[in-house]
Design a protein around this motif. Sequence first.
Motif, mmCIF file in Angstrom:
data_model
loop_
_atom_site.group_PDB
_atom_site.id
_atom_site.type_symbol
_atom_site.label_atom_id
_atom_site.label_comp_id
_atom_site.label_asym_id
_atom_site.label_seq_id
_atom_site.Cartn_x
_atom_site.Cartn_y
_atom_site.Cartn_z
ATOM 1 N N GLN A 1 -1.670 9.845 2.787
ATOM 2 C CA GLN A 1 -1.534 10.845 1.966
ATOM 3 C C GLN A 1 -2.406 10.542 1.043
ATOM 4 O O GLN A 1 -2.660 11.578 0.007
ATOM 5 N N SER A 2 -3.052 9.631 0.770
ATOM 6 C CA SER A 2 -3.784 9.033 -0.312
ATOM 7 C C SER A 2 -4.916 8.363 0.187
ATOM 8 O O SER A 2 -5.120 8.290 1.133
ATOM 9 N N THR B 1 0.734 -1.378 0.081
ATOM 10 C CA THR B 1 -0.053 -0.049 0.047
ATOM 11 C C THR B 1 0.763 1.149 0.259
ATOM 12 O O THR B 1 2.100 1.218 0.543
ATOM 13 N N PRO B 2 0.341 2.338 -0.318
ATOM 14 C CA PRO B 2 1.061 3.757 -0.299
ATOM 15 C C PRO B 2 1.554 3.742 0.887
ATOM 16 O O PRO B 2 2.764 4.417 1.151
ATOM 17 N N ASP B 3 1.018 3.592 1.906
ATOM 18 C CA ASP B 3 1.531 3.824 3.632
ATOM 19 C C ASP B 3 2.851 2.918 3.878
ATOM 20 O O ASP B 3 3.657 3.206 4.583
ATOM 21 N N GLN C 1 4.816 1.783 1.493
ATOM 22 C CA GLN C 1 5.875 2.284 0.627
ATOM 23 C C GLN C 1 6.342 3.441 1.419
ATOM 24 O O GLN C 1 7.791 3.463 1.357
ATOM 25 N N GLU C 2 5.704 4.377 1.944
ATOM 26 C CA GLU C 2 6.097 5.497 2.797
ATOM 27 C C GLU C 2 6.805 5.083 4.084
ATOM 28 O O GLU C 2 7.816 5.606 4.173
#
Length: 261
Positions: A260-261, A240-242, A244-245
């Motif tokens: 953020q998304s 997920t984007p989180d 990856q962040e």
Amino acid sequence: MNDPYLFSVTNHVATFSVNDAPFNLMPVSYIDRLEEQLPEVLADNAIRAMVFTAEGLANFSAGMNLRQIPEGIKRAGSPEAFFAQRHRVLGMIENGGTPAIATFFGYCLGAGLELPLACHFRIAASEGAKIGLPEMDLGSVPAWGGSARLPRVVGRSHALDMILRARKIDGNEALKMGLVTEVVPLEQLKARAQALGEELAAQPRLAVKAVLDTVVGFETKTLDESIDDEKRAVAATLGTPDSQEGMAAFLEKRKPVFNQS
């Protein structure tokens, strides 16, 4: 006449307040409003934590407004339907996937303990809290899930001691038995609940929900069932984007910025 149900959102934290001074009894309409609004709150990705409290600093809640029980049963159609609504609402709080925080101050009795028992975090004032399930003194028993949830939180012995003796405990004793996670001075209680809500809201939303889905209700699951829940949680958050962040922030030695998304 004051509205007994107040709702607000600050910094991704939704706050539900009982507003019926001085004892903040929960009227029938309070649960009606919760049942109506909770699904919207739980579906709103911008709301990532909830706080259940009350207006003022006198009492969280001395419980349900007992004078309204006949009216509530009449409207619901039967006693079973009336109490089923309360179980349904508390189940949404407990199983909705959004962290819920409750504040204990002044009287926290009957429903004023049973609703917080459905929350994932409970914080008590270091002075003045009177927490308990006094239904025995009324010749009755807890009706909003108190006798089911309390032993899962504090253990059978403490739960029976509180329920059968209609015993009220303060914040410090609640901390010792694991009913609350923190005790803070009364004047700091609501600010601390908001700060904890904001801390939880800053965590990766999907990961928080996945952990709640895994841990809530673990008492009724086998170890293998809980491990299967964890596997599903890993699959739901992998890539997920989180995630990856979080990995990028770790490698770059900085604080991650989630959601953020």
